[in-house]
Design a protein around this motif. Structure first.
Motif, PDB file in Angstrom:
ATOM      1  N   MET A 103      -3.829  -6.284   6.872  1.00  0.00           N
ATOM      2  CA  MET A 103      -2.934  -5.149   6.730  1.00  0.00           C
ATOM      3  C   MET A 103      -1.735  -5.361   7.676  1.00  0.00           C
ATOM      4  SD  MET A 103      -5.812  -2.200   6.147  1.00  0.00           S
ATOM      5  CE  MET A 103      -5.472  -1.371   7.639  1.00  0.00           C
ATOM      6  N   SER A 104      -0.951  -4.292   7.872  1.00  0.00           N
ATOM      7  CA  SER A 104       0.274  -4.432   8.676  1.00  0.00           C
ATOM      8  C   SER A 104       0.041  -5.111  10.024  1.00  0.00           C
ATOM      9  CB  SER A 104       0.889  -3.052   8.945  1.00  0.00           C
ATOM     10  OG  SER A 104       1.388  -2.491   7.765  1.00  0.00           O
ATOM     11  N   ARG A 138       2.728   7.020   8.129  1.00  0.00           N
ATOM     12  CA  ARG A 138       2.312   8.101   7.237  1.00  0.00           C
ATOM     13  C   ARG A 138       1.970   9.340   8.054  1.00  0.00           C
ATOM     14  NH1 ARG A 138      -0.053   3.316   5.321  1.00  0.00           N
ATOM     15  NH2 ARG A 138      -1.769   3.601   6.745  1.00  0.00           N
ATOM     16  N   LYS A 170       0.360   4.592  -0.628  1.00  0.00           N
ATOM     17  CA  LYS A 170      -0.111   5.975  -0.487  1.00  0.00           C
ATOM     18  C   LYS A 170       0.926   6.790   0.288  1.00  0.00           C
ATOM     19  CE  LYS A 170      -3.076   4.742   3.431  1.00  0.00           C
ATOM     20  NZ  LYS A 170      -3.645   3.384   3.291  1.00  0.00           N
ATOM     21  N   ARG A 184      -2.565  -6.393   2.222  1.00  0.00           N
ATOM     22  CA  ARG A 184      -2.207  -5.042   1.788  1.00  0.00           C
ATOM     23  C   ARG A 184      -1.420  -4.373   2.908  1.00  0.00           C
ATOM     24  NH1 ARG A 184      -7.841  -5.335   1.560  1.00  0.00           N
ATOM     25  NH2 ARG A 184      -7.761  -3.812   3.235  1.00  0.00           N
ATOM     26  N   VAL A 185      -0.136  -4.176   2.666  1.00  0.00           N
ATOM     27  CA  VAL A 185       0.740  -3.732   3.749  1.00  0.00           C
ATOM     28  C   VAL A 185       1.408  -2.400   3.401  1.00  0.00           C
ATOM     29  CG1 VAL A 185       2.769  -4.327   5.102  1.00  0.00           C
ATOM     30  CG2 VAL A 185       1.135  -6.112   4.471  1.00  0.00           C
ATOM     31  N   GLY A 186       1.245  -1.428   4.279  1.00  0.00           N
ATOM     32  CA  GLY A 186       1.857  -0.116   4.075  1.00  0.00           C
ATOM     33  C   GLY A 186       2.884   0.210   5.138  1.00  0.00           C
ATOM     34  N   THR A 187       2.416   0.622   6.303  1.00  0.00           N
ATOM     35  CA  THR A 187       3.321   1.099   7.353  1.00  0.00           C
ATOM     36  C   THR A 187       4.410   0.103   7.753  1.00  0.00           C
ATOM     37  OG1 THR A 187       1.422   0.647   8.789  1.00  0.00           O
ATOM     38  CG2 THR A 187       2.086   2.906   8.595  1.00  0.00           C
ATOM     39  N   ILE A 216      -7.072   0.834  -4.482  1.00  0.00           N
ATOM     40  CA  ILE A 216      -7.637   0.345  -3.213  1.00  0.00           C
ATOM     41  C   ILE A 216      -8.329   1.453  -2.414  1.00  0.00           C
ATOM     42  CG2 ILE A 216      -5.995  -1.584  -3.040  1.00  0.00           C
ATOM     43  CD1 ILE A 216      -4.440   0.053  -0.931  1.00  0.00           C
ATOM     44  N   MET A 262     -13.020  -7.798  -1.328  1.00  0.00           N
ATOM     45  CA  MET A 262     -12.042  -7.036  -0.550  1.00  0.00           C
ATOM     46  C   MET A 262     -12.736  -6.444   0.674  1.00  0.00           C
ATOM     47  SD  MET A 262     -11.245  -3.553   0.029  1.00  0.00           S
ATOM     48  CE  MET A 262      -9.849  -2.418   0.051  1.00  0.00           C
ATOM     49  N   ASN A 296      -4.410   4.677  -3.315  1.00  0.00           N
ATOM     50  CA  ASN A 296      -5.724   5.122  -2.865  1.00  0.00           C
ATOM     51  C   ASN A 296      -6.262   6.342  -3.583  1.00  0.00           C
ATOM     52  OD1 ASN A 296      -4.436   3.655  -0.575  1.00  0.00           O
ATOM     53  ND2 ASN A 296      -6.438   4.011   0.353  1.00  0.00           N
ATOM     54  N   ASP A 328      -5.425   7.585   8.550  1.00  0.00           N
ATOM     55  CA  ASP A 328      -6.098   6.828   7.500  1.00  0.00           C
ATOM     56  C   ASP A 328      -7.453   7.418   7.139  1.00  0.00           C
ATOM     57  OD1 ASP A 328      -4.087   5.072   6.987  1.00  0.00           O
ATOM     58  OD2 ASP A 328      -4.727   3.654   8.524  1.00  0.00           O
ATOM     59  N   TRP A 352      -9.840   7.572   3.677  1.00  0.00           N
ATOM     60  CA  TRP A 352     -11.081   6.793   3.653  1.00  0.00           C
ATOM     61  C   TRP A 352     -12.286   7.692   3.806  1.00  0.00           C
ATOM     62  CZ3 TRP A 352      -8.715   2.652   7.358  1.00  0.00           C
ATOM     63  CH2 TRP A 352      -7.777   1.911   6.622  1.00  0.00           C
ATOM     64  N   ALA A 363       0.871  -1.182   0.000  1.00  0.00           N
ATOM     65  CA  ALA A 363       0.000   0.000   0.000  1.00  0.00           C
ATOM     66  C   ALA A 363       0.905   1.227   0.000  1.00  0.00           C
ATOM     67  CB  ALA A 363      -0.911  -0.024   1.232  1.00  0.00           C
ATOM     68  N   ILE A 403     -11.774  -3.925   4.417  1.00  0.00           N
ATOM     69  CA  ILE A 403     -10.798  -3.261   5.285  1.00  0.00           C
ATOM     70  C   ILE A 403     -10.854  -3.857   6.692  1.00  0.00           C
ATOM     71  CG2 ILE A 403     -10.168  -1.067   6.368  1.00  0.00           C
ATOM     72  CD1 ILE A 403     -10.910   0.328   3.754  1.00  0.00           C
TER      73      ILE A 403
END
Ligand SMILES: *Cc1c(COP(=O)(O)O)cnc(C)c1O
Length: 242
Positions: free
Chosen positions: A205-206, A230, A36, A221-224, A79, A162, A57, A234, A238, A34, A164
């Protein structure tokens, strides 16, 4: 950039451990990054390490990063919440799958645009499994019906579902969201709808990817956990009004 490579290894080990715990093959679970707010140079570091599936996103961010990322082959999913006035750009900036189809009007407008451009698009149906007002997604009761309606648009290739899910440190509450998505998938499969594949479950996610994998996730879906924290909360991503 060392941190990114190290973090990717850690995530990969977490995915492996979760797969073996639930007697699944590592190859059944894809890692989607992810990205963003993440700058192209950092994303390219991940690409070069072999991690080439990303999710964005915001259409604006996709456009800004487009030229820089084109240098390396990769796969890009959408996403975020998709507004109908951004459809044209999503189609023209290399997105191969829109994971967040959550209403018939969106599907219909996507279809019209794709027809006009003689293209097709992979999509997933986004389900609101946590029952929170703040999250997008069709309600669980209506997911099968929306899938049936979307399946009539031949330019849209439905690949799965999908969600969240709930943000909570209570693993069992999070797990119930993922179990629900799996149940909905099984119900839809039983309906045998033409033009519908239900192989993908994008969830985890993370913070909770292990739980998601135990419940059948095929895309985490992994971001941080890869790129660090960030600066925006979030809710910024969203919230429809931002
Ligand atoms: C940001 C985002 C993620 C990744 O969240 P992390 O907690 O940073 O891993 C996953 N899914 C969606 C839809 C997101 O917007």
């Amino acid at each position: 950039m060392d941190d990114i490579l190290h973090n990717l290894q850690v995530i990969n080990s977490r995915i492996e451990a979760a797969c073996s715990k639930s007697h699944r093959e590592r190859s059944e679970v894809k890692l989607l990054l992810a990205t963003k707010t993440v700058t192209p140079d950092r994303i390219i570091t991940a690409f070069k390490a072999g991690y080439t599936l990303i999710g964005e996103n915001k259409v604006q961010e996709i456009k800004e990063k487009y030229d820089a990322l084109q240098l390396i082959p990769h796969v890009k999913h959408f996403i975020g919440h998709l507004q109908t006035n951004k459809i044209k750009d999503v189609i023209n900036y290399g997105v191969s799958c829109i994971e967040t189809v959550d209403r018939i009007e969106l599907a219909e407008k996507l279809h019209q645009r794709l027809l006009a451009e003689n293209k097709t698009m992979d999509v997933m149906i986004q389900v609101n499994t946590s029952n929170e007002q703040s999250k997008f997604g069709i309600s669980p009761d209506e997911a099968a019906n929306l899938t049936k309606q979307v399946s009539q648009f031949e330019t849209l290739k439905i690949k799965g579902l999908m969600t969240i899910g709930l943000f909570s440190s209570n693993t069992e509450k999070v797990r119930s969201c993922y179990k629900l998505l799996k149940n909905i998938q099984q119900q839809i499969i039983a309906l045998n709808i033409p033009n519908v594949e239900m192989n993908e479950l994008s969830m985890g996610m993370s913070g909770d990817l292990e739980t998601a994998i135990e419940e059948g996730s095929t895309i985490v879906r992994v971001g941080t956990a890869v790129f660090g924290k960030r600066i925006y909360p979030d809710s910024y991503y969203w919230n429809e009004n931002k």
